[in-house]
Design an enzyme around this catalytic site. Sequence first.
Site: not given
Ligand code: ZN
Ligand code: MN
Length: 258
Positions: A32, A34, A43, A118, A120, A175, A180
């Site tokens: 994904e 970032h 993630d 992650h 989701e 996010h 992160e």
């Molecule tokens: Zn992430």
């Molecule tokens: Mn994520």
Amino acid sequence: MEKVRISDLAWPDYARRVKDGAMVLVPVGALEQHGPHMSMNPDVLLPTAIAERVAGNIGGLVAPAIAYGYKSQQQSGGGNHMPGNTSLDGQTMICLVRDVLRELARHGVRQVVLVNGHYENSMFLTEGVDLCLRELRWSGIHDFRCIILSYWDFIDEATIRTIYADDFPGWAVEHGGVLETSLMLHLHPDLVNMDLVQDHPPARFPPYDHFPVRPELTPPSGCLSSARRATAEYGELLLKVAVEGISTALRDAFEPAR
Ligand code: ZN
Ligand code: MN
């Protein structure tokens, strides 16, 4: 020190560790975007790093990460329309989790931890675990246990205050933000370029999801909050807090290996 990665072991060593009651941690992530300042794999890399340290602490093993996840959602990951996001349908994710857990159970593993990186993924992990437990019950296996956790839930109030002062935006809009990015600066500095961080206020969304997404609601960076204040030192602190918190929780919840 004993090896923790399942994939680095020969099968007799793995079989012995399983027979001795080792728990298995499975990092679960996503491919994904970032933001422009960071690689697309935090993630996966972050829960893997945490899982390996926890396993070292408590005598566990770490399975290869599930490196794809459920579709990025606009209010928690910017949206799946962004380039690079490579996501699974919910049913694929569910079946993948169910199959991996069932295989571990077939080997004799009885204590598994899904270490999620992650946002989701959460409910799809729950469903995968539920289907696996049902299948195992049908096979007469009743002592298989699984914990699902997301590592950021182990960051305590004091640490949040140290890092964010009074500006904590909430984990959903973290996010590509300070959490992160700091962890990546500490663990994988070669995958971050702080010169490319775009400074902007946390994303604001209406209290509903609109499909298809309205791309204009996602900040152009793809991040939902700014990583400007991220540092490797914060990353070191966050890693320590997460590893200690998860190690303690698993020692309480599960029986130790022999
Ligand atoms: Zn992430
Ligand atoms: Mn994520």
